[in-house]
Design an enzyme around this catalytic site. Structure first.
Site, short mmCIF file in Angstrom:
data_model
loop_
_atom_site.label_atom_id
_atom_site.label_comp_id
_atom_site.label_asym_id
_atom_site.label_seq_id
_atom_site.Cartn_x
_atom_site.Cartn_y
_atom_site.Cartn_z
N CYS A 1 87.18 81.85 11.61
CA CYS A 1 86.68 81.09 12.75
C CYS A 1 85.73 80.01 12.26
O CYS A 1 84.81 80.27 11.48
CB CYS A 1 85.95 82.03 13.71
SG CYS A 1 85.15 81.19 15.08
N GLU A 2 85.94 78.80 12.71
CA GLU A 2 85.13 77.69 12.24
C GLU A 2 83.71 77.70 12.81
O GLU A 2 82.84 77.01 12.29
CB GLU A 2 85.80 76.36 12.53
CG GLU A 2 85.92 76.01 13.98
CD GLU A 2 86.69 74.72 14.21
OE1 GLU A 2 86.27 73.96 15.08
OE2 GLU A 2 87.70 74.48 13.52
N HIS A 3 83.46 78.49 13.84
CA HIS A 3 82.12 78.51 14.42
C HIS A 3 81.11 79.31 13.60
O HIS A 3 79.95 78.92 13.50
CB HIS A 3 82.16 79.07 15.85
CG HIS A 3 82.77 78.14 16.83
ND1 HIS A 3 83.16 78.54 18.07
CD2 HIS A 3 83.08 76.82 16.74
CE1 HIS A 3 83.68 77.51 18.73
NE2 HIS A 3 83.64 76.46 17.93
N HIS A 4 81.55 80.45 13.04
CA HIS A 4 80.63 81.31 12.30
C HIS A 4 81.12 81.64 10.90
O HIS A 4 80.49 82.40 10.18
CB HIS A 4 80.39 82.62 13.06
CG HIS A 4 79.79 82.42 14.40
ND1 HIS A 4 80.54 82.44 15.56
CD2 HIS A 4 78.52 82.17 14.79
CE1 HIS A 4 79.75 82.22 16.60
NE2 HIS A 4 78.52 82.05 16.15
N GLN B 1 91.23 80.07 17.57
CA GLN B 1 92.49 80.68 18.01
C GLN B 1 93.22 79.78 19.00
O GLN B 1 94.44 79.63 18.92
CB GLN B 1 92.24 82.05 18.63
CG GLN B 1 93.51 82.73 19.10
CD GLN B 1 93.28 84.13 19.61
OE1 GLN B 1 92.31 84.79 19.24
NE2 GLN B 1 94.16 84.60 20.46
N HIS C 1 88.29 89.16 16.81
CA HIS C 1 87.40 88.20 16.16
C HIS C 1 86.15 88.86 15.61
O HIS C 1 85.45 89.59 16.33
CB HIS C 1 87.00 87.11 17.16
CG HIS C 1 88.13 86.23 17.53
ND1 HIS C 1 88.25 84.95 17.06
CD2 HIS C 1 89.22 86.44 18.32
CE1 HIS C 1 89.35 84.40 17.54
NE2 HIS C 1 89.96 85.29 18.30
N CYS D 1 83.38 87.45 14.99
CA CYS D 1 82.17 86.98 15.69
C CYS D 1 81.97 87.71 17.02
O CYS D 1 80.86 87.72 17.55
CB CYS D 1 82.21 85.47 15.89
SG CYS D 1 83.64 84.85 16.76
#
Length: 188
Positions: free
Chosen positions: A78-81, A119, A147, A149
């Site tokens: 995941c690119e956020h975390h 996703q 996920h 996260c």
């Protein structure tokens, strides 16, 4: 741009220092190298065109029915975390003039999943690649993933999963999509 293992190692050593750890202690001394190697695998899809996997096709010879490959396992970051997510992809298409070997569909999924990803975007990118590479009459991509996260931080929902749908062409029609979704959910 190629992955730079040296920079990853330096960044991981700095991260360990920033959280109050000693990157030189015995249990952590090889961690920067191991993370760099893992990132090389996690992000090997960067710079690869997923449509290249769809170049070798064969004429449909009159077959135009739904093609569905269920339960394609994938993992992504995941690119956020920068935490992992993993799940299964169900990929369906209604051929136009040509079909592709079934083994090529997981290659498209793996290439696109091997990038910093969301996703929701992953499903759209898979659908776009199939549309560009095969010119089918319809495409449906259903992703079901867990996920890191979501289960490791914040709400800590260990048993929840996220389902996303991307559709194109005739499989955007609710009736056609429902038929494909029923096949995805039917016992194998």
């Amino acid at each position: 741009m190629a992955i730079d293992p040296g920079r990853i190692e330096a960044a991981v050593a700095e991260l360990l220092s920033a959280i109050g750890e000693d990157p030189a202690r015995p249990g952590l001394v090889d961690t920067p190298r191991r993370v760099a190697e893992a990132y090389g695998e996690f992000f090997e899809g960067l710079g690869v065109n997923p449509v290249d996997h769809l170049r070798e096709t064969v004429p449909t010879e009159g077959t135009g029915e739904l093609v569905l490959l269920r339960d394609i396992e994938f993992r992504s970051i995941c690119e956020h975390h920068l935490l992992p997510f993993r799940g299964v992809a169900h990929v369906a298409y209604v051929p136009g003039d040509r079909i592709v070997g079934l083994g090529k569909l997981p290659r498209v999924v793996e290439t696109l999943a091997s990038r910093p990803q969301l996703q929701e975007r992953l499903g759209e990118e898979i659908a776009d690649a199939l549309t560009e590479g095969l010119d089918p009459r319809g495409v449906l991509v259903v992703l079901d993933a867990v996920h890191g996260c979501v289960w490791a931080r914040g709400t800590r929902q260990a048993r929840s999963s996220t389902v996303t749908v991307a559709s194109r062409g005739v499989l955007s029609d609710p009736v056609q999509r429902a038929e494909a979704m029923a096949l995805i959910g039917s016992p194998g």
